[in-house]
Design an enzyme around this catalytic site. Sequence first.
Site, PDB file in Angstrom:
ATOM      1  N   GLU A 177      21.708  13.582  39.425  1.00  0.00           N
ATOM      2  CA  GLU A 177      22.607  14.715  39.158  1.00  0.00           C
ATOM      3  C   GLU A 177      22.937  15.397  40.483  1.00  0.00           C
ATOM      4  O   GLU A 177      22.480  16.484  40.797  1.00  0.00           O
ATOM      5  CB  GLU A 177      21.980  15.703  38.179  1.00  0.00           C
ATOM      6  CG  GLU A 177      22.975  16.753  37.705  1.00  0.00           C
ATOM      7  CD  GLU A 177      22.368  17.799  36.807  1.00  0.00           C
ATOM      8  OE1 GLU A 177      23.127  18.660  36.325  1.00  0.00           O
ATOM      9  OE2 GLU A 177      21.143  17.791  36.585  1.00  0.00           O
ATOM     10  N   ASP A 188      23.827  20.019  26.910  1.00  0.00           N
ATOM     11  CA  ASP A 188      22.980  20.307  28.068  1.00  0.00           C
ATOM     12  C   ASP A 188      22.501  21.755  28.102  1.00  0.00           C
ATOM     13  O   ASP A 188      21.322  22.025  27.956  1.00  0.00           O
ATOM     14  CB  ASP A 188      23.689  19.944  29.366  1.00  0.00           C
ATOM     15  CG  ASP A 188      22.763  19.951  30.580  1.00  0.00           C
ATOM     16  OD1 ASP A 188      21.536  20.017  30.392  1.00  0.00           O
ATOM     17  OD2 ASP A 188      23.274  19.882  31.710  1.00  0.00           O
ATOM     18  N   HIS A 221      18.390  22.043  26.735  1.00  0.00           N
ATOM     19  CA  HIS A 221      17.196  22.706  27.272  1.00  0.00           C
ATOM     20  C   HIS A 221      16.929  23.962  26.455  1.00  0.00           C
ATOM     21  O   HIS A 221      17.377  25.061  26.812  1.00  0.00           O
ATOM     22  CB  HIS A 221      17.395  23.056  28.750  1.00  0.00           C
ATOM     23  CG  HIS A 221      17.527  21.869  29.642  1.00  0.00           C
ATOM     24  ND1 HIS A 221      16.491  21.389  30.415  1.00  0.00           N
ATOM     25  CD2 HIS A 221      18.577  21.040  29.873  1.00  0.00           C
ATOM     26  CE1 HIS A 221      16.898  20.317  31.095  1.00  0.00           C
ATOM     27  NE2 HIS A 221      18.167  20.091  30.780  1.00  0.00           N
ATOM     28  N   TRP A 235      21.976  27.836  34.067  1.00  0.00           N
ATOM     29  CA  TRP A 235      22.915  26.918  34.702  1.00  0.00           C
ATOM     30  C   TRP A 235      24.333  27.080  34.163  1.00  0.00           C
ATOM     31  O   TRP A 235      25.290  26.785  34.847  1.00  0.00           O
ATOM     32  CB  TRP A 235      22.457  25.470  34.483  1.00  0.00           C
ATOM     33  CG  TRP A 235      21.181  25.173  35.174  1.00  0.00           C
ATOM     34  CD1 TRP A 235      21.013  24.708  36.456  1.00  0.00           C
ATOM     35  CD2 TRP A 235      19.859  25.350  34.652  1.00  0.00           C
ATOM     36  NE1 TRP A 235      19.689  24.582  36.752  1.00  0.00           N
ATOM     37  CE2 TRP A 235      18.942  24.961  35.655  1.00  0.00           C
ATOM     38  CE3 TRP A 235      19.356  25.780  33.423  1.00  0.00           C
ATOM     39  CZ2 TRP A 235      17.573  25.001  35.483  1.00  0.00           C
ATOM     40  CZ3 TRP A 235      17.992  25.827  33.236  1.00  0.00           C
ATOM     41  CH2 TRP A 235      17.103  25.448  34.255  1.00  0.00           C
ATOM     42  N   HIS A 240      16.445  12.824  34.109  1.00  0.00           N
ATOM     43  CA  HIS A 240      17.574  13.488  34.758  1.00  0.00           C
ATOM     44  C   HIS A 240      17.862  12.655  36.006  1.00  0.00           C
ATOM     45  O   HIS A 240      17.110  12.701  36.983  1.00  0.00           O
ATOM     46  CB  HIS A 240      17.204  14.917  35.162  1.00  0.00           C
ATOM     47  CG  HIS A 240      17.336  15.912  34.060  1.00  0.00           C
ATOM     48  ND1 HIS A 240      16.645  15.801  32.878  1.00  0.00           N
ATOM     49  CD2 HIS A 240      18.084  17.048  33.972  1.00  0.00           C
ATOM     50  CE1 HIS A 240      16.958  16.842  32.102  1.00  0.00           C
ATOM     51  NE2 HIS A 240      17.823  17.603  32.738  1.00  0.00           N
ATOM     52  N   GLN A 276      10.895  20.027  35.973  1.00  0.00           N
ATOM     53  CA  GLN A 276      12.157  20.533  36.501  1.00  0.00           C
ATOM     54  C   GLN A 276      12.235  20.497  38.023  1.00  0.00           C
ATOM     55  O   GLN A 276      13.299  20.254  38.597  1.00  0.00           O
ATOM     56  CB  GLN A 276      12.368  21.966  36.008  1.00  0.00           C
ATOM     57  CG  GLN A 276      13.600  22.665  36.557  1.00  0.00           C
ATOM     58  CD  GLN A 276      14.897  22.106  36.023  1.00  0.00           C
ATOM     59  OE1 GLN A 276      15.268  22.333  34.885  1.00  0.00           O
ATOM     60  NE2 GLN A 276      15.611  21.340  36.844  1.00  0.00           N
ATOM     61  N   HIS A 293      20.715  15.883  24.485  1.00  0.00           N
ATOM     62  CA  HIS A 293      20.301  16.468  25.776  1.00  0.00           C
ATOM     63  C   HIS A 293      20.606  17.962  25.794  1.00  0.00           C
ATOM     64  O   HIS A 293      21.746  18.381  26.000  1.00  0.00           O
ATOM     65  CB  HIS A 293      21.044  15.779  26.920  1.00  0.00           C
ATOM     66  CG  HIS A 293      20.578  16.179  28.287  1.00  0.00           C
ATOM     67  ND1 HIS A 293      20.058  15.274  29.188  1.00  0.00           N
ATOM     68  CD2 HIS A 293      20.563  17.375  28.929  1.00  0.00           C
ATOM     69  CE1 HIS A 293      19.752  15.886  30.324  1.00  0.00           C
ATOM     70  NE2 HIS A 293      20.054  17.187  30.182  1.00  0.00           N
TER      71      HIS A 293
END
Length: 401
Positions: A213, A309, A56, A315, A210, A152, A54
């Site tokens: 979360e 992640d 991005h 983020w 996802h 997203q 996982h």
Amino acid sequence: MRIHDTCFEGNRVDIHIEDGRFVSIRPHTPHSLRPKGSSAIDGGMVCPTFAEPHVHLDATQLGARLPNRSGTLFEGIDNWATLREGLSVSDVRARALKTIGWYIDHGTTRIRTHVDTAAREAAEALIALRAELKSPELLGVAVELQIVAFPQEGILTQTKRRADLAQVVAMGVDAVGCIPHYEGSHTEGDESIKICFDLADKYGLQVDIHCDETDDPNWRALLTVCDETERRGYAGRVVAGHCTAMHSWPDDVAEYGCARVAETGVLIVTNPLDNIVLQGRSDRYPKRRGLTRVDELWAAGAMVGIGHDSVVDPWYRLGTANMLDPAYMLIHAGHLTGEAQMRRVFETLHSINHLPFGAPPKIIPGAKADFLWFEADNPIDAIRTRAKPRVFRSGVGTKAP
């Protein structure tokens, strides 16, 4: 080559490699002859290569371009939406390659990345890069890259977003994703899950969601994911990432949820680096840690992987692509400092983390000699120091860090 008196699966062994394959793995004895020559290695620890389930890569290395001043999940999403408008194929490719290089340096050769389906240039770049990475010529090591089509900002929040998802899926990805808790209601969240499964059915793909979360204990999309997995016979083909609302669920609901995850064969992927800072953000004190219930999922017999992640993205400005970092964070934030628990966390990186890609690699006689060698003598010290391993492919290794 020979590796003398090394730790492997908790035992001291001697390993012999010829022509790029393991020839023998024998218990080390006091009478074992110490090998000589430049290709000999003494001591340390051997394990299979790591996998990243996982990350991005579309947003990696963007953290400094538009800093997340509040440090929150939703500012990260807003910043990404702004940065997304200026993406180019070449920029996405260059940033992804930089981060993939970091992963390789730390022993990870299988990577599953999400790509925002509103970023067509990112999808094009990563799909093209996936083919290039199959050859070792690009980075010196072949890398297996998987791509998840990920909306997203939700599927049902705007008409165009559902169309974007369908179009990126049709471009040729490995899995379909969604983000139920970003939809306008719980009902729409459940509907987005069904849309995700429908697309996966249509194209014969895996599902990677996802899921929940959020700190809101009322979000229980994971239970819908389990129901859909069971109804459609998708056991072993579904990943639910994050699942942080479970941290705040009532204990009876969490007990039921853990059992359902185990029953239906859904793989949970916890992302400790992001979620320890993104969740519990609005709490005063005590602050919730926000990670999913790894210990209780284990106790129920569920499978739990560990993701990095974010790597220097909107983020999470930090990040090294060293899978020992999220392992280290999980041990601390998840109260997993028992001896067996720490060893299990390390093992996850080279076992459970590979499941989205197929069978985990094995170190057995006759197998291709792809492996990691750590100077540390045991998994706990490897996590403690988080030092780079030597990465071996077909018996040929990188230089000592």
